[in-house]
Design a protein around this motif. Structure first.
Motif, PDB file in Angstrom:
ATOM      1  N   ASP A  51       1.101  -1.705  -0.191  1.00 52.15           N
ATOM      2  CA  ASP A  51       0.148   0.204   0.218  1.00 52.15           C
ATOM      3  C   ASP A  51       0.823   0.872  -0.201  1.00 52.15           C
ATOM      4  O   ASP A  51       0.952   2.064  -0.348  1.00 52.15           O
ATOM      5  CB  ASP A  51      -1.334  -0.153   1.292  1.00 52.15           C
ATOM      6  N   ILE A  52       1.894   1.570   1.093  1.00 55.15           N
ATOM      7  CA  ILE A  52       2.095   2.609   1.381  1.00 55.15           C
ATOM      8  C   ILE A  52       3.342   2.668  -0.193  1.00 55.15           C
ATOM      9  O   ILE A  52       3.794   3.889  -1.216  1.00 55.15           O
ATOM     10  CB  ILE A  52       3.528   2.652   2.164  1.00 55.15           C
ATOM     11  N   GLY A  53       4.036   1.489  -1.110  1.00 60.20           N
ATOM     12  CA  GLY A  53       4.533   1.320  -2.148  1.00 60.20           C
ATOM     13  C   GLY A  53       3.607   2.293  -3.491  1.00 60.20           C
ATOM     14  O   GLY A  53       4.227   3.171  -4.624  1.00 60.20           O
ATOM     15  N   GLU A  54       2.327   1.711  -3.939  1.00 61.70           N
ATOM     16  CA  GLU A  54       1.434   2.771  -4.208  1.00 61.70           C
ATOM     17  C   GLU A  54       1.425   3.744  -3.490  1.00 61.70           C
ATOM     18  O   GLU A  54       1.222   4.803  -4.262  1.00 61.70           O
ATOM     19  CB  GLU A  54       0.083   2.003  -4.578  1.00 61.70           C
ATOM     20  N   ALA A  55       1.306   4.321  -2.834  1.00 59.74           N
ATOM     21  CA  ALA A  55       0.913   5.488  -2.155  1.00 59.74           C
ATOM     22  C   ALA A  55       2.297   6.299  -2.449  1.00 59.74           C
ATOM     23  O   ALA A  55       2.222   7.861  -3.224  1.00 59.74           O
ATOM     24  CB  ALA A  55       0.920   6.157  -0.554  1.00 59.74           C
ATOM     25  N   LEU A  56       3.392   6.234  -2.770  1.00 59.47           N
ATOM     26  CA  LEU A  56       4.651   7.024  -2.930  1.00 59.47           C
ATOM     27  C   LEU A  56       4.932   7.246  -4.560  1.00 59.47           C
ATOM     28  O   LEU A  56       5.405   8.574  -4.605  1.00 59.47           O
ATOM     29  CB  LEU A  56       5.488   5.648  -2.405  1.00 59.47           C
ATOM     30  N   GLU A  57       4.544   5.558  -5.029  1.00 62.16           N
ATOM     31  CA  GLU A  57       4.211   6.302  -6.335  1.00 62.16           C
ATOM     32  C   GLU A  57       4.078   6.925  -6.550  1.00 62.16           C
ATOM     33  O   GLU A  57       3.567   8.139  -7.858  1.00 62.16           O
ATOM     34  CB  GLU A  57       4.155   4.310  -7.236  1.00 62.16           C
ATOM     35  N   GLU A  58       2.271   7.307  -6.297  1.00 64.32           N
ATOM     36  CA  GLU A  58       1.346   8.253  -6.605  1.00 64.32           C
ATOM     37  C   GLU A  58       2.103   9.421  -5.962  1.00 64.32           C
ATOM     38  O   GLU A  58       1.625  10.646  -7.216  1.00 64.32           O
ATOM     39  CB  GLU A  58      -0.049   8.164  -5.280  1.00 64.32           C
ATOM     40  N   ARG A  59       2.592   9.918  -4.892  1.00 65.86           N
ATOM     41  CA  ARG A  59       3.038  11.134  -4.497  1.00 65.86           C
ATOM     42  C   ARG A  59       4.150  11.362  -5.818  1.00 65.86           C
ATOM     43  O   ARG A  59       4.088  12.664  -6.093  1.00 65.86           O
ATOM     44  CB  ARG A  59       3.653  10.771  -3.627  1.00 65.86           C
ATOM     45  N   PHE A  60       4.845  10.935  -6.005  1.00 68.60           N
ATOM     46  CA  PHE A  60       5.788  11.168  -6.796  1.00 68.60           C
ATOM     47  C   PHE A  60       5.547  11.438  -7.950  1.00 68.60           C
ATOM     48  O   PHE A  60       5.960  12.450  -8.965  1.00 68.60           O
ATOM     49  CB  PHE A  60       6.956   9.844  -6.896  1.00 68.60           C
ATOM     50  N   LEU A  61       4.722  10.943  -9.245  1.00 72.14           N
ATOM     51  CA  LEU A  61       4.075  11.884  -9.508  1.00 72.14           C
ATOM     52  C   LEU A  61       3.445  12.701  -9.653  1.00 72.14           C
ATOM     53  O   LEU A  61       3.462  13.691 -10.617  1.00 72.14           O
ATOM     54  CB  LEU A  61       3.021  10.500 -10.473  1.00 72.14           C
ATOM     55  N   VAL A  62       2.968  12.984  -8.274  1.00 72.74           N
ATOM     56  CA  VAL A  62       2.248  14.803  -8.052  1.00 72.74           C
ATOM     57  C   VAL A  62       2.783  15.444  -7.907  1.00 72.74           C
ATOM     58  O   VAL A  62       3.154  16.626  -8.686  1.00 72.74           O
ATOM     59  CB  VAL A  62       0.840  14.113  -7.096  1.00 72.74           C
ATOM     60  N   GLU A  63       4.319  15.044  -7.009  1.00 74.17           N
ATOM     61  CA  GLU A  63       5.342  16.194  -7.044  1.00 74.17           C
ATOM     62  C   GLU A  63       5.993  16.476  -8.678  1.00 74.17           C
ATOM     63  O   GLU A  63       6.572  17.553  -8.241  1.00 74.17           O
ATOM     64  CB  GLU A  63       6.659  15.308  -6.112  1.00 74.17           C
ATOM     65  N   ASP A  64       6.078  15.554  -9.132  1.00 71.97           N
ATOM     66  CA  ASP A  64       6.944  15.640 -10.145  1.00 71.97           C
ATOM     67  C   ASP A  64       6.239  16.485 -11.446  1.00 71.97           C
ATOM     68  O   ASP A  64       7.205  17.674 -12.231  1.00 71.97           O
ATOM     69  CB  ASP A  64       7.187  14.356 -11.112  1.00 71.97           C
ATOM     70  N   ARG A  65       5.119  16.221 -11.101  1.00 73.57           N
ATOM     71  CA  ARG A  65       3.993  17.323 -11.503  1.00 73.57           C
ATOM     72  C   ARG A  65       4.023  18.861 -11.403  1.00 73.57           C
ATOM     73  O   ARG A  65       3.989  20.257 -12.094  1.00 73.57           O
ATOM     74  CB  ARG A  65       2.759  16.976 -11.532  1.00 73.57           C
ATOM     75  N   LEU A  66       4.443  18.736 -10.150  1.00 73.81           N
ATOM     76  CA  LEU A  66       4.321  19.701  -8.806  1.00 73.81           C
ATOM     77  C   LEU A  66       5.754  20.652  -9.898  1.00 73.81           C
ATOM     78  O   LEU A  66       5.000  22.304 -10.058  1.00 73.81           O
ATOM     79  CB  LEU A  66       3.962  19.515  -8.273  1.00 73.81           C
ATOM     80  N   ILE A  67       6.436  19.803 -10.110  1.00 71.93           N
ATOM     81  CA  ILE A  67       7.988  20.872 -10.122  1.00 71.93           C
ATOM     82  C   ILE A  67       7.676  21.268 -11.933  1.00 71.93           C
ATOM     83  O   ILE A  67       7.955  22.345 -11.879  1.00 71.93           O
ATOM     84  CB  ILE A  67       8.928  19.567  -9.964  1.00 71.93           C
TER      85      ILE A  67
END
Length: 164
Positions: free
Chosen positions: A127-143
């Protein structure tokens, strides 16, 4: 997931020392995550696993905190200085997604040491692996939205915005 981390470093690395350090922390956290998920639980040393989980949780909380209290603020400030209304509008939605994701990360941290059985731990790690993958996509978009749009401007303007 580790490959996407390397890809993000290639895209955004060198933009800012702060972002570079943050992306290095992301990679360190992912390496530890991969080492935890790769442990053969039948032969694994539970003390070693607990140590790795504790270290992972510390890196996770540090990473999430740095994002919220340093990186996101810097990126939003840059968009404000460039008066980029469309970037600020999109970033609002991205910040909302990150807040939701942060709750998942905090929940994992709070419950991590209380997980007794290996199947329960494996489920939470997945579950945390999936959450981190989602987070990194959002953070990369934010950047991309808050910083990359301005990176074509002169370096003097970027320096005044606090990003190098």
């Amino acid at each position: 997931m580790l490959e996407s981390c390397k890809s993000a470093k290639e895209r955004w690395g060198g933009v800012s020392t702060l972002i570079d350090n943050w992306l290095n922390a992301r990679q360190e956290m992912l390496v530890l995550y991969c080492s935890i998920t790769g442990i053969d639980q039948r032969e694994g040393d539970s003390a070693s696993l607990q140590d790795k989980l504790r270290d992972f949780c510390q890196l996770l909380i540090d990473y999430v905190s740095t994002g919220h209290f340093e990186i996101y603020e810097q990126l939003a400030q840059e968009a404000l200085e460039f008066e980029d209304e469309s970037a600020l509008a999109e970033s609002s939605q991205l910040f909302s997604a990150l807040r939701t994701n942060t709750n998942k990360c905090l929940d994992f941290n709070d419950k991590c040491e209380k997980l007794g059985s290996m199947p329960a731990l494996q489920k939470k790690l997945s579950d945390i692996g999936e959450a981190l993958e989602e987070r990194f996509l959002v953070e990369d978009r934010l950047i991309a939205v808050l910083h990359k749009a301005h990176s074509g401007d002169s370096s003097d303007e970027r320096v005044s915005a606090g990003l190098r």
